[in-house]
Design a protein around this motif. Sequence first.
Motif, PDB file in Angstrom:
ATOM      1  N   ALA A  47      -1.470 -10.262 -18.669  1.00 13.24           N
ATOM      2  CA  ALA A  47      -0.538  -8.977 -18.284  1.00 13.24           C
ATOM      3  C   ALA A  47      -0.529  -8.250 -19.691  1.00 13.24           C
ATOM      4  O   ALA A  47      -0.607  -6.846 -19.686  1.00 13.24           O
TER       5      ALA A  47
ATOM      6  N   ASP B 286       9.364  -5.104 -21.157  1.00 18.19           N
ATOM      7  CA  ASP B 286       9.089  -5.138 -19.952  1.00 18.19           C
ATOM      8  C   ASP B 286       9.646  -6.664 -19.412  1.00 18.19           C
ATOM      9  O   ASP B 286       9.808  -6.709 -18.633  1.00 18.19           O
TER      10      ASP B 286
ATOM     11  N   MET C 187      -4.646  -0.459 -20.762  1.00 18.96           N
ATOM     12  CA  MET C 187      -4.213   0.684 -19.987  1.00 18.96           C
ATOM     13  C   MET C 187      -3.715   1.774 -21.180  1.00 18.96           C
ATOM     14  O   MET C 187      -4.030   2.987 -21.129  1.00 18.96           O
TER      15      MET C 187
ATOM     16  N   ILE D 283      -3.753  -6.436 -20.113  1.00 14.35           N
ATOM     17  CA  ILE D 283      -3.983  -5.389 -19.253  1.00 14.35           C
ATOM     18  C   ILE D 283      -3.125  -4.139 -19.572  1.00 14.35           C
ATOM     19  O   ILE D 283      -3.639  -2.824 -19.506  1.00 14.35           O
ATOM     20  N   LYS D 284      -1.897  -4.477 -20.130  1.00 12.16           N
ATOM     21  CA  LYS D 284      -1.190  -3.476 -20.810  1.00 12.16           C
ATOM     22  C   LYS D 284      -1.734  -2.705 -22.151  1.00 12.16           C
ATOM     23  O   LYS D 284      -1.733  -1.517 -22.245  1.00 12.16           O
TER      24      LYS D 284
ATOM     25  N   THR E   4       2.068  -1.031 -27.325  1.00 16.11           N
ATOM     26  CA  THR E   4       2.012  -2.141 -26.317  1.00 16.11           C
ATOM     27  C   THR E   4       2.779  -3.332 -26.684  1.00 16.11           C
ATOM     28  O   THR E   4       3.461  -4.053 -25.781  1.00 16.11           O
TER      29      THR E   4
ATOM     30  N   GLY F  26       0.728   5.035 -14.981  1.00 14.23           N
ATOM     31  CA  GLY F  26       0.263   3.611 -14.776  1.00 14.23           C
ATOM     32  C   GLY F  26       1.489   2.347 -15.072  1.00 14.23           C
ATOM     33  O   GLY F  26       1.135   1.381 -14.489  1.00 14.23           O
ATOM     34  N   GLU F  27       2.607   2.627 -15.603  1.00  9.85           N
ATOM     35  CA  GLU F  27       3.475   1.734 -15.563  1.00  9.85           C
ATOM     36  C   GLU F  27       4.256   1.457 -14.216  1.00  9.85           C
ATOM     37  O   GLU F  27       4.541   0.356 -14.054  1.00  9.85           O
TER      38      GLU F  27
ATOM     39  N   TYR G 160       2.554  -5.075 -10.636  1.00 13.86           N
ATOM     40  CA  TYR G 160       1.828  -5.998 -10.828  1.00 13.86           C
ATOM     41  C   TYR G 160       2.508  -7.353 -11.456  1.00 13.86           C
ATOM     42  O   TYR G 160       2.791  -8.490 -11.073  1.00 13.86           O
ATOM     43  N   LEU G 161       3.503  -6.988 -12.421  1.00 13.04           N
ATOM     44  CA  LEU G 161       4.202  -7.800 -13.196  1.00 13.04           C
ATOM     45  C   LEU G 161       5.299  -8.521 -12.119  1.00 13.04           C
ATOM     46  O   LEU G 161       5.428  -9.949 -12.393  1.00 13.04           O
TER      47      LEU G 161
ATOM     48  N   TYR H 163       1.668  -1.007 -12.867  1.00 11.78           N
ATOM     49  CA  TYR H 163       1.720  -2.105 -13.797  1.00 11.78           C
ATOM     50  C   TYR H 163       3.183  -3.232 -13.438  1.00 11.78           C
ATOM     51  O   TYR H 163       2.994  -4.370 -13.547  1.00 11.78           O
ATOM     52  N   HIS H 164       4.118  -2.308 -13.423  1.00 13.88           N
ATOM     53  CA  HIS H 164       5.488  -3.233 -13.219  1.00 13.88           C
ATOM     54  C   HIS H 164       5.303  -3.775 -11.749  1.00 13.88           C
ATOM     55  O   HIS H 164       5.860  -4.890 -11.506  1.00 13.88           O
TER      56      HIS H 164
END
Length: 146
Positions: A6, A48, A13, A9-10, A41, A103-104, A110-111, A107-108
């Motif tokens: 994760a 996050d 991105m 990935i962040k 990041t 994008g977040e 996904y988390l 991404y969130h």
Amino acid sequence: MRKGVAFLIKFIMTLAVLWVVLGLLFGVSFGNILIISIILTVASFLVDMFILPKVGNIVAAVGDFALAYFGIWFISSFLFTGNVTAQSIITGAFLSAFVILIGELFYHRYLRNSVFDHVDDDQHYTNKNILQHEFSREFEPDKKED
């Protein structure tokens, strides 16, 4: 292992967004973009990990937008030299933070689905509309005090 993936990935991105917005549109060097990406990041990932499970996707994404905007603006004011003006720093920070915000949101998701365990259980919701009743019996209901 899941948190390491994760984080990667962040980072990718963030680096890609900053390279496109700051590098291609504003002519910032890749070294400066790499420094900003690493700092942003690390800070955003820590936020996050602690904030997202408690507040939800939208609130965490807005927090990431604010962190990205002020972080890019603050770091850029020290790193960028030459023909980069204050107005272009502000504009570049806003555009970068906005693209990172979009994008977040993904991404969130996904988390929440792949990294966090039991994030959608009832214990994480702060607004419960469940009423509970308490039942008990009197220990000595007939005894009167003198």
